[in-house]
Structures are given as structure tokens and as C-alpha cells.
Motif scaffolding. Structure first.
Motif, PDB file in Angstrom:
ATOM      1  N   PHE A 131     -34.022  26.691 -10.352  1.00 22.23           N
ATOM      2  CA  PHE A 131     -33.561  26.470  -9.121  1.00 22.23           C
ATOM      3  C   PHE A 131     -31.975  25.944  -8.923  1.00 22.23           C
ATOM      4  N   ASP A 132     -31.226  26.935  -8.255  1.00 20.44           N
ATOM      5  CA  ASP A 132     -29.690  26.598  -8.187  1.00 20.44           C
ATOM      6  C   ASP A 132     -29.635  25.553  -7.120  1.00 20.44           C
ATOM      7  N   VAL A 133     -28.658  24.494  -7.324  1.00 26.58           N
ATOM      8  CA  VAL A 133     -28.557  23.693  -6.422  1.00 26.58           C
ATOM      9  C   VAL A 133     -27.083  23.496  -5.852  1.00 26.58           C
ATOM     10  N   THR A 134     -26.293  24.855  -6.271  1.00 26.82           N
ATOM     11  CA  THR A 134     -25.004  24.978  -5.966  1.00 26.82           C
ATOM     12  C   THR A 134     -24.903  25.595  -4.415  1.00 26.82           C
ATOM     13  N   PRO A 135     -24.428  24.809  -3.362  1.00 26.22           N
ATOM     14  CA  PRO A 135     -24.427  25.246  -1.983  1.00 26.22           C
ATOM     15  C   PRO A 135     -23.436  26.405  -1.845  1.00 26.22           C
ATOM     16  N   VAL A 136     -23.919  27.377  -0.898  1.00 26.52           N
ATOM     17  CA  VAL A 136     -22.962  28.135  -0.332  1.00 26.52           C
ATOM     18  C   VAL A 136     -22.038  27.998   0.544  1.00 26.52           C
ATOM     19  N   LEU A 137     -22.765  27.311   1.458  1.00 24.63           N
ATOM     20  CA  LEU A 137     -21.944  26.571   2.692  1.00 24.63           C
ATOM     21  C   LEU A 137     -21.449  25.234   2.421  1.00 24.63           C
ATOM     22  N   VAL A 194     -58.484  22.056   5.394  1.00 19.75           N
ATOM     23  CA  VAL A 194     -56.933  22.626   5.349  1.00 19.75           C
ATOM     24  C   VAL A 194     -56.288  21.849   4.334  1.00 19.75           C
ATOM     25  N   ARG A 195     -55.347  22.168   3.774  1.00 18.81           N
ATOM     26  CA  ARG A 195     -54.242  21.568   3.116  1.00 18.81           C
ATOM     27  C   ARG A 195     -53.031  22.116   3.059  1.00 18.81           C
ATOM     28  N   ASP A 196     -51.899  21.332   3.127  1.00 21.64           N
ATOM     29  CA  ASP A 196     -50.664  21.855   3.335  1.00 21.64           C
ATOM     30  C   ASP A 196     -50.090  22.087   1.703  1.00 21.64           C
ATOM     31  N   VAL A 197     -49.558  23.506   1.775  1.00 21.96           N
ATOM     32  CA  VAL A 197     -48.953  24.000   0.412  1.00 21.96           C
ATOM     33  C   VAL A 197     -47.520  24.433   0.686  1.00 21.96           C
ATOM     34  N   VAL A 198     -46.682  24.187  -0.554  1.00 23.23           N
ATOM     35  CA  VAL A 198     -45.197  24.432  -0.738  1.00 23.23           C
ATOM     36  C   VAL A 198     -45.298  26.144  -0.888  1.00 23.23           C
ATOM     37  N   GLU A 199     -44.975  26.920   0.169  1.00 24.69           N
ATOM     38  CA  GLU A 199     -44.551  28.327  -0.359  1.00 24.69           C
ATOM     39  C   GLU A 199     -43.569  28.528  -0.988  1.00 24.69           C
ATOM     40  N   SER A 200     -42.213  27.899  -0.725  1.00 27.70           N
ATOM     41  CA  SER A 200     -40.856  28.075  -1.271  1.00 27.70           C
ATOM     42  C   SER A 200     -40.163  26.994  -1.132  1.00 27.70           C
ATOM     43  N   TYR A 201     -38.976  27.149  -1.654  1.00 28.06           N
ATOM     44  CA  TYR A 201     -37.960  26.173  -1.359  1.00 28.06           C
ATOM     45  C   TYR A 201     -36.769  26.555  -0.998  1.00 28.06           C
ATOM     46  N   GLU A 202     -35.861  25.798  -0.146  1.00 22.87           N
ATOM     47  CA  GLU A 202     -34.697  26.466   0.103  1.00 22.87           C
ATOM     48  C   GLU A 202     -33.583  25.091   0.176  1.00 22.87           C
ATOM     49  N   LEU A 203     -32.430  25.507  -0.393  1.00 24.92           N
ATOM     50  CA  LEU A 203     -31.467  24.594  -0.809  1.00 24.92           C
ATOM     51  C   LEU A 203     -30.938  24.478   0.652  1.00 24.92           C
ATOM     52  N   ALA A 204     -30.537  23.155   1.313  1.00 25.54           N
ATOM     53  CA  ALA A 204     -30.329  23.088   2.520  1.00 25.54           C
ATOM     54  C   ALA A 204     -29.470  21.784   2.860  1.00 25.54           C
ATOM     55  N   TYR A 205     -28.911  21.664   4.135  1.00 23.20           N
ATOM     56  CA  TYR A 205     -28.451  20.329   4.650  1.00 23.20           C
ATOM     57  C   TYR A 205     -29.193  19.679   5.553  1.00 23.20           C
ATOM     58  N   LEU A 206     -29.472  18.446   5.353  1.00 19.72           N
ATOM     59  CA  LEU A 206     -30.212  17.771   6.503  1.00 19.72           C
ATOM     60  C   LEU A 206     -28.814  17.133   7.149  1.00 19.72           C
ATOM     61  N   VAL A 207     -29.007  17.678   8.316  1.00 24.38           N
ATOM     62  CA  VAL A 207     -27.417  17.315   9.299  1.00 24.38           C
ATOM     63  C   VAL A 207     -28.067  16.342  10.353  1.00 24.38           C
ATOM     64  N   HIS A 208     -27.550  15.086  10.407  1.00 23.81           N
ATOM     65  CA  HIS A 208     -27.850  14.002  11.429  1.00 23.81           C
ATOM     66  C   HIS A 208     -26.503  14.056  12.482  1.00 23.81           C
ATOM     67  N   THR A 209     -27.197  14.414  13.691  1.00 22.42           N
ATOM     68  CA  THR A 209     -26.009  14.256  14.927  1.00 22.42           C
ATOM     69  C   THR A 209     -26.481  13.451  15.771  1.00 22.42           C
ATOM     70  N   ARG A 210     -25.857  12.500  16.445  1.00 29.81           N
ATOM     71  CA  ARG A 210     -26.173  11.303  17.376  1.00 29.81           C
ATOM     72  C   ARG A 210     -25.044  11.348  18.262  1.00 29.81           C
ATOM     73  N   MET A 211     -25.375  12.174  19.387  1.00 31.20           N
ATOM     74  CA  MET A 211     -24.585  12.582  20.353  1.00 31.20           C
ATOM     75  C   MET A 211     -24.936  12.044  21.820  1.00 31.20           C
TER      76      MET A 211
END
Ligand code: ZN
Length: 590
Positions: A131-137, A194-211
Motif C-alpha cells: 500500500f503506497d502512502v505517498t500522497p498525490v495531493l 451483522v458486522r462491519d468489514v473493511v472493503e478497501s483502504y484509501e490514502l486520505a487527509y483528515l481535514v479539521h476546519t473550525r470556522m
């Protein structure tokens, strides 16, 4: 891949002489009696990562220390995030309870990174094996992407604090039925079907905005793909009391203030240390968006006990009343947590917090801010001033959750976060009504509804015993619960807690009846608020992880009851029945 894997518990148990009790139903918990003493967070981290190979995890998998706080009887509670190539895996964490010798007493794991570096769920990214952890963005591009979605409806928003973006690995989770429940109708599904399962992973940013938009807070967390900038998830982080929608309430009350150079200040030097003001404090936002100055007064008599008159002074006697409400609520919240549980302030480390009164103009809400770790109270317009005791206890409950499990504020975990605050609000109310002292939560004294006093119509915001009375909250778990606003998905757990403390009623016409209670006696027996709260608090602060859902909460609350009162104790059975009453797990005979 199941999110609640047995693998770590099994791996740890294999190295210990005492295996995981098979019948607890709590997959994440184990009791390794002979684990080596682990006195530092580094050695605890090493203990956890040493289990990776046994779980089939490669050397890219690690853990990162998050926080530690004291638990009961000399224990320490330590939390770690799971990482892959050093990047945090969202919603994947481990909480370890150690004794005073550093020995691990229990470990709870929310495992969401199991297939990183292998398997079908690992398919996103250029390589299938890694899994590549180099972001494009860039982080700026991610923040811009989040802001585009928020500013569509709020062009004039201004930042209260600069936005941040953290690179994360975001598990894409779906809910699937167990094999035993494939033929059930949707309406017949129990939370344990039921149970929760991980379908896939996405490299992402968690963006916090406090406006702020005008004077109204607009607090959001947004998950943005680091590959192409699309928004994967977004939720409000405004931890409010309302959903979408002399002290004033308590007569003459004693409050603790400080005399500074001839003027009295609303600083309670006896509760908390450090923080922004060195002790608990009440400030005057004076209709602004920031906390403002600490309240001061020439004499030590404060407030007039009346609703704030819109447009009037926030510093005269009428304006001080909201501050009196706030300080009394804060004092009682602090004293309840310390007196009954030995828990110090919100974070367990006795760090002082504060409340800002008169935030915004005619603002119909109160909220906890994770930026200042403090609370804001509006004056209300369709409500009265929002500083009632249950509302303050509710918001301060968010501070405790933020400092412990940090339940993600969306989906089922968000509902549990809200419910934990409602529970805290009601328990503070009971404690305060009985004088605000002593080592136990009184058996009665709270009204089991949220926000009755602040309601101009007399109709509460929420009904813990029968959530559907508000017209929006469900009384029981269903597969659609996770899609509701968190102030509604809290409903079933609130009802569970009411039944646990107070019991149910077997009459079908009663507000306290549940059709899911089918064993004997037909009305389940409550165990009282004091025991219910101890069990809930133990589970929430030492066993819940950020992604705990209703089924996981049941397992952990049951385990907490077992640890406090014994396996098959009446308290343990009461938890099982109370969860069964909201369609989470099966009922049993008492
Ligand atoms: Zn809340």
C-alpha cells in the motif's frame, strides 16, 4: 475482514498462561496474567508490535502512542493508534490497562488495518502487494477540497483556528450479515447479526476546519482522498446539546470565586489546575465567538436568577446569571466525577477547563469545543439560556470522551458519543440535586430527560427512557441507525442505560416497555444509577475504541460489569437484558 478480530487477543493469550475466556463475547479483551511488566509507553508499544508477526502483519505495521490517563485503583490506561508505514490508520486503535507494576490487565483492539500490505482490501494504489502512502495531493489541496464542500453554503465563513490536514489511511467500511442471518428480513435483524468489514483502504487527509459563519460555529472534519481529492466522508464536530434545532434553574447556590486585587473573579481555585486560567473559570463571550474575559464583580453576590434579557448588559446582575448557571454546573460536574469515580476534571489529569457564557446572539445551543477543550453556552431564543445542569454535564461529558475513547462523531460511534454525554448529564443532575457531595450517584433526583428546564414549551429535547417521544430518535437498534444524526442515534443506548439503572415495565402500553424483552421476569430489574454509571464509565474509558459500535459496546459494557461485579452477577445479566431491550444481542432469564 472483521473489524473486531480475535487475532491480537489470541496471540497475546498464546504467550500468557491465562487464555481469553471464550464465553465473554468480547473479542478484543484478554487477560494476560504473565505478560512482562511494561512500565513505559515504549515498552507497551513494543509488547503490542511484537504480536504483529503472529497476526500475519508485516514490519510496516506499528503503533503510535496517543494518550495515557489514570484508571481505578492505581491502574494506567494507555491508548495507541495503529500505523502503517508510519501513517495513522483511521479508527484503528488499542487501549491497554496496566496495573501499578506495569502489567497489562486488559487490551481492547479495534483492528482495521489487518489487510494493509496484502489481500483484496489492499487494492487501492499502484501496487497490489504494497500500500503506497505517498500522497498525490498536497495538504493545501486537501484543505481546499474540504473547504469547497463547506463554503458552498457558507461563503462568508472565517477560520477560528487555521485548518489542518493529517495524512491518514482511511478504511472503507461496509456492514455485512453473518451467515446465520442471511435469510432474515431487514426489520428482524439484531445488532449481533451483522458486522462491519473493511472493503478497501484509501490514502486520505483528515481535514479539521473550525470556522464561524457570522457568529455561528461551523466545525467540520472532512476525509479527502489523497489520490484525487474527492470527499470520502464528512461530519460536524460541533458537539452540541441540540440536534438540528440567582442561578436560573437551581435557586440560590454557593459558588467558588477568587478575590483578585479588590475584585471577585469567577475562578474556582479548588477545582483543576493548569489549562487556560490555572483553575476552573467562567468567561463572558459577550455575544462574540471567542471566550472573552473572566467574569469579575465588585461584590461576591452574583446574578438575579432570571432569564437573560435580550440586548441587555452581559455584566450586570441579569447578565451574570448565565455565568452563575455555568459555574454551578461546572462545579457539580467536577465534583460528581471526582467524588464518585476519583476521575479528575475532564481528562483525568485534573486539567482545568472553562465555560464561556453569552456566546453569539440569541444562540439556541451549547457546545463543547475540542480546540479550547472548553464549553460555550448560548442565551437561547426559542430556548431559555442553555446552562441547565444536565446540559452542562452533557457537554463536559464530551470532554471526557475526547480525552479517552474519542468515539468518532459520526455513525454508531457518534451516537454512543452523544449517549455517553446524555448519561453524564443525567448523572450530574442527580448528584447536584442531592447536594453535590458524597461517593455515590443518588438513586433518584434526575428527570431522565435532556433539557427540560431550557425548554420554553416544557417539552424536553430528548427522553432517555423512550427516545421516540421526541419524534426523531429510534427506541432500538436497526441497520439504519448509523445513518441518523448522532443526537438521534444516541437514543437506543440512552434507553439501554435507563433500563439498566431503573428497570423496565412489562405492560405493553407503558413508556418503559420493550418488545425485545422476552425472558423472565417480563420486566427487567434495574441495578440503580450508581452501579450503572460505574459500569458504563469503566467500559467507555478503558475498553471503548474510537470505532466502537453498538454491538461492540454491548460486549464491553458486559465485560465491565463482569469485572466490577462478577461473571453471571445480577449486574452482568442486567447489562445483557438492557442491551437485548434495544435489539442488541439476545435476552436472558434473570
Ligand atoms: Zn452532545
Amino acid at each position: 475482514m472483521s473489524l473486531r478480530t480475535h487475532s491480537l487477543a489470541a496471540a497475546l493469550a498464546a504467550t500468557a498462561t491465562l487464555a481469553l475466556p471464550a464465553a465473554t463475547g468480547a473479542a478484543q479483551l484478554m487477560t494476560p496474567a504473565t505478560t512482562q511488566p511494561a512500565t513505559t509507553t515504549a515498552s507497551l508499544a513494543a509488547m503490542l508490535t511484537a504480536q504483529n508477526a503472529a497476526q500475519g502483519l508485516d514490519a510496516n505495521h506499528g503503533v503510535a502512542f496517543v494518550r495515557q490517563h489514570p484508571g481505578a485503583q492505581g491502574t494506567q490506561v494507555t491508548r495507541f493508534d495503529h500505523t502503517y508505514k508510519g501513517v495513522r490508520i483511521f479508527g484503528a486503535d488499542t487501549v491497554v490497562v496496566t496495573d501499578d507494576a506495569g502489567k497489562a490487565l486488559s487490551v481492547s483492539v479495534s483492528e482495521r488495518g489487518q489487510n494493509l500490505g496484502k489481500g483484496a482490501a489492499n487494492r487501492i494504489g499502484p501496487s497490489t502487494s504494497d500500500f503506497d502512502v505517498t500522497p498525490v495531493l498536497s495538504t493545501k489541496a486537501a484543505i481546499d477540497a474540504a473547504l469547497r464542500t463547506l463554503q458552498a453554503g457558507a461563503a462568508n465563513a472565517v477560520h477560528q483556528t487555521p485548518p489542518t490536514a493529517e495524512l491518514i489511511i482511511y478504511p472503507i467500511v461496509k456492514t455485512e450479515r453473518l451467515a446465520t442471518a442471511l435469510t432474515k428480513s431487514d426489520a428482524d435483524l439484531n445488532a449481533l447479526d451483522v458486522r462491519d468489514v473493511v472493503e478497501s483502504y484509501e490514502l486520505a487527509y483528515l481535514v479539521h476546519t473550525r470556522m464561524h459563519v457570522g457568529k455561528k460555529p461551523l466545525f467540520y472534519d472532512t476525509v479527502v482522498s489523497a489520490r484525487d481529492g474527492h470527499v470520502l466522508n464528512q461530519w460536524s464536530m460541533l458537539q452540541t446539546v441540540t440536534g438540528v434545532g440567582n442561578s436560573q434553574y437551581n435557586g440560590v447556590v454557593a459558588i467558588n470565586t477568587t478575590l483578585v486585587k479588590g475584585s471577585y473573579q469567577m475562578i474556582d481555585a479548588s477545582r483543576g489546575t493548569g489549562g487556560t486560567y490555572g483553575a476552573m473559570a467562567i468567561t463572558n463571550a459577550n455575544h462574540g465567538t471567542s471566550s472573552g474575559n473572566v467574569y469579575s464583580n465588585a461584590t461576591n453576590t452574583w446574578g438575579d436568577g432570571k432569564q437573560y434579557i435580550a440586548g441587555g448588559s452581559t455584566t450586570n446582575a441579569n447578565g451574570q446569571t448565565a455565568a452563575v448557571n455555568a459555574l454551578w454546573g461546572l462545579m457539580n460536574t467536577y465534583d460528581m466525577l471526582k467524588g464518585t469515580l476519583g476521575w479528575l476534571s475532564l481528562d483525568g489529569h485534573n486539567t482545568a477547563t472553562y465555560i464561556a457564557a453569552h456566546v453569539n446572539t440569541a444562540y439556541d445551543n451549547a457546545y463543547y469545543s475540542d480546540t479550547c477543550k472548553c464549553m460555550f453556552i448560548g442565551d437561547g431564543s426559542s430556548f431559555y439560556s442553555l446552562g441547565s445542569i444536565d446540559v452542562i454535564g452533557h457537554e463536559m461529558g464530551h470532554g471526557v470522551t475526547a480525552a479517552t475513547s474519542n468515539l468518532t462523531y459520526s455513525g454508531e460511534s457518534g451516537g454512543l458519543n452523544e449517549s455517553s454525554s446524555d448519561i453524564n448529564g443525567e448523572m450530574v443532575e442527580a448528584y447536584a440535586r442531592a447536594g453535590g457531595t458524597g461517593p455515590t450517584i443518588p438513586a433518584s433526583g434526575n428527570d431522565w430527560v435532556m433539557g427540560k428546564e431550557i425548554s420554553k414549551t416544557g417539552t424536553p429535547l430528548r427522553f432517555l427512557f423512550k427516545p421516540s417521544k421526541d419524534g426523531s430518535s429510534p427506541d432500538a437498534w436497526s441497520t439504519s441507525l448509523k445513518r441518523l444524526d448522532v443526537h438521534y442515534s444516541s437514543g437506543p443506548n440512552n434507553r439501554m442505560y435507563y433500563f439498566l439503572a431503573q428497570g423496565s415495565n412489562a405492560a405493553k402500553t407503558s413508556d418503559f416497555y420493550s418488545k425485545y424483552l422476552v425472558k423472565k421476569p417480563a420486566a427487567m430489574t434495574g441495578i440503580g444509577s450508581d452501579k450503572a454509571y460505574r459500569i458504563w464509565f469503566k467500559a467507555a474509558t478503558t475498553k471503548f475504541t474510537a470505532s466502537t459500535n453498538y454491538a461492540d459496546a454491548r460486549a464491553k459494557v458486559m465485560l465491565a460489569a463482569q469485572e466490577l461485579y462478577g461473571v453471571n452477577s445480577k449486574e452482568h445479566k442486567a447489562v445483557q437484558r438492557a442491551y437485548a431491550a434495544i435489539n442488541v444481542g439476545a435476552d436472558i432469564d434473570e
